[in-house]
Design an enzyme around this catalytic site. Structure first.
Site, PDB file in Angstrom:
ATOM      1  N   GLU A  80      -3.466  22.785  -0.190  1.00 49.46           N
ATOM      2  CA  GLU A  80      -4.052  21.791  -1.101  1.00 49.46           C
ATOM      3  C   GLU A  80      -3.364  21.815  -2.464  1.00 49.46           C
ATOM      4  O   GLU A  80      -3.039  20.777  -3.031  1.00 49.46           O
ATOM      5  CB  GLU A  80      -5.554  22.040  -1.288  1.00 49.46           C
ATOM      6  CG  GLU A  80      -6.412  21.740  -0.074  1.00 49.46           C
ATOM      7  CD  GLU A  80      -6.221  20.329   0.450  1.00 49.46           C
ATOM      8  OE1 GLU A  80      -6.079  19.400  -0.374  1.00 49.46           O
ATOM      9  OE2 GLU A  80      -6.179  20.159   1.673  1.00 49.46           O
TER      10      GLU A  80
ATOM     11  N   GLU B 145       2.029  15.946   3.932  1.00 51.15           N
ATOM     12  CA  GLU B 145       1.348  17.048   4.612  1.00 51.15           C
ATOM     13  C   GLU B 145       2.342  18.134   5.025  1.00 51.15           C
ATOM     14  O   GLU B 145       2.094  19.321   4.825  1.00 51.15           O
ATOM     15  CB  GLU B 145       0.591  16.547   5.847  1.00 51.15           C
ATOM     16  CG  GLU B 145      -0.615  15.686   5.536  1.00 51.15           C
ATOM     17  CD  GLU B 145      -1.566  16.350   4.562  1.00 51.15           C
ATOM     18  OE1 GLU B 145      -1.836  17.549   4.717  1.00 51.15           O
ATOM     19  OE2 GLU B 145      -2.020  15.661   3.630  1.00 51.15           O
TER      20      GLU B 145
HETATM   21 ZN    ZN Z   1      -2.961  18.016   2.942  1.00 47.22          ZN
END
Ligand code: ZN
Length: 467
Positions: free
Chosen positions: A328, A407
């Site tokens: 994150e 990501e």
């Molecule tokens: Zn992520």
């Protein structure tokens, strides 16, 4: 013969009819495309009944079967709800639902003492009725989804009372924001002169920044309980990690997501030097209320007896939670958050500019049944929602592709922090806790998945581990 004939017919149609038909046809084209993709994906759920060999180490066959049935139910549900909303939208357009509601709104605001020239009053009544309509028609679907599908697969933690209280609160809070913001926006467009689109864009920019700032402190707590993460190992480790990458962390909260569902998550928010991290209690093995209900299963040894109790132990160990947070915070460190904000603001500016170009076209209003008046709110709706829909589809696809790239980058960042191994096992656990299905049709996943498929992420982490 048929095609040239159709072409001739098309040419003879007045321009507003052509606009209307194009909007309707495009909406059905998108619907059919997505229905086609969903069908391909359902076929994958139906036919992949055994754990593929490359997944053998990652998922046991019981979890695999559970997630397969869960995703199959979800897909069938979204087929029916999607069909319903496409039909509803089409009927509203064909039957002139928008001008009808506009006239009703005019009568109501007239009865309340507003003259017809108070377009903003009429617009607010219109918005209120339209959102009320969609809340009411959406209610059965959302009830079914929560209390039949999520319930059946063991995710639902809500009672009916909680659900309705929540829905009413959400409706009221939305109106408290939507109505004043819209009336100001309409006012700005009305008095803004030639360059109104710049002021309108600046206004929405300020509103979104204000909302982001107050959301976590004043809006989210209306719905969920946030408690500071208690002092301890996990908190210290999080603070250390934040410090090591210069993340200006001020507070760590745990939110009681387990009151709603047992799905898990983590996120951060806040501006500049004032950032907070929020962890769902369902993510944390040691804090999840779901685990506390069964103290006999807490020692973590006897796996066989635990799987028989209703809520089996879920969540991640501290190191895994840290790895998830490392991912994150990677989004922050790599500038993904800023990039997303810049893209969305550039897009919003472009849309307001095009809106300014198009708003004078009376045919656009006539296409949707507004022959005499051209209310600004209706113009916003027609142009942003209907006319821009091809552009919106392309944009949303590009953002999905970009999100998958981000990501991978965030995973690679966590790996650089030395968390490859923990992230690897955390991803597997989270996938299991949330019953994600690890096999997907390639076009379906390309179109819909904001996160890369589990196997690809694990593979990338593995490659990274070997470096
Ligand atoms: Zn992520």
């Amino acid at each position: 013969m048929a095609l040239p004939l159709l072409g001739e017919l098309w040419d003879e149609l007045p321009v507003e009819k052509r606009i209307f038909c194009s909007v309707l046809l495009f909406s059905w084209a998108v619907y059919l495309w997505e229905a086609f993709l969903a069908r391909r994906q359902r076929k994958v759920y139906r036919t992949t009944t055994h754990v593929p060999w490359e997944l053998g180490q990652i998922m046991d066959s019981e979890t695999f079967e559970k997630s397969r049935l869960y995703q199959l139910d979800k897909s069938t549900f979204s087929f029916w709800s999607g069909l319903y909303s496409e039909l509803e939208g089409t009927l509203i357009l064909l039957c002139g639902g928008i001008p009808f509601l506009w006239n009703v709104s005019g009568q109501i605001s007239g009865r309340a003492g507003f003259e017809p020239e108070y377009e903003i009053a009429q617009s607010l009544v219109f918005l209120l009725l339209a959102t009320l309509f969609s809340a009411v028609t959406g209610l059965p679907w959302s009830l079914y989804n929560t209390f039949v599908i999520e319930e059946k697969h063991g995710f639902n933690q809500q009672t009916l009372g909680f659900f309705f209280k929540d829905a009413i609160k959400k409706f009221i809070v939305t109106q408290c924001i939507l109505l004043p913001v819209t009336s100001l926006l309409l006012y700005i467009i009305k008095i803004g002169g030639d360059y109104f689109f710049i002021y309108a864009w600046l206004f929405t920019l300020v509103v979104s920044l204000v909302l982001v700032t107050i959301y976590a402190d004043y809006i989210a707590p209306l719905f969920d309980k946030f408690i500071p993460l208690p002092e301890g190992e996990l908190k210290q480790a999080i603070e250390m990690m934040a410090k090591s990458i210069d993340f200006p962390l001020t507070k760590v909260y745990v939110v009681e997501g387990s009151k709603r569902s047992s799905h898990s998550n983590a996120y951060f928010y806040g501006f500049f030097k004032n950032k907070r991290i929020v962890l769902f209690d369902t993510l944390l093995e040691d804090y999840s209320a779901l685990n506390k209900e069964h103290p006999e299963g807490e020692d973590g040894e006897d796996d066989d007896t635990k799987s028989k109790v209703k809520n089996k132990k879920q969540g991640c160990k501290n190191e895994e939670v840290l790895a998830v947070l490392g991912h994150e915070l990677g989004h922050w460190k790599l500038g993904h958050t800023i990039k997303n904000i810049v893209i969305s603001q550039m897009n919003s500016f472009l849309c307001f500019f095009l809106f300014a170009v198009l708003i004078g076209q009376k045919e656009l209003f006539a296409a949707f049944g507004f022959y005499e008046t051209q209310p600004t709110l209706i113009g916003l709706m027609i142009i942003f929602q209907f006319i821009f829909s091809p552009y919106n589809e392309v944009l949303s696809f590009c953002l999905t592709v970009l999100s998958r790239r981000f990501e991978f980058q965030a995973d690679a960042f966590a790996k650089e922090l030395g968390k490859a191994k923990d992230l690897y096992s955390a991803l597997i656990k989270l996938n299991k806790d949330n019953l994600g299905f690890p096999v997907s049709d390639w076009i379906f996943s390309m179109w819909h998945y904001s996160h890369p498929p589990l196997l690809e992420r694990l593979q990338a982490l593995k490659d990274a581990k070997q470096d």
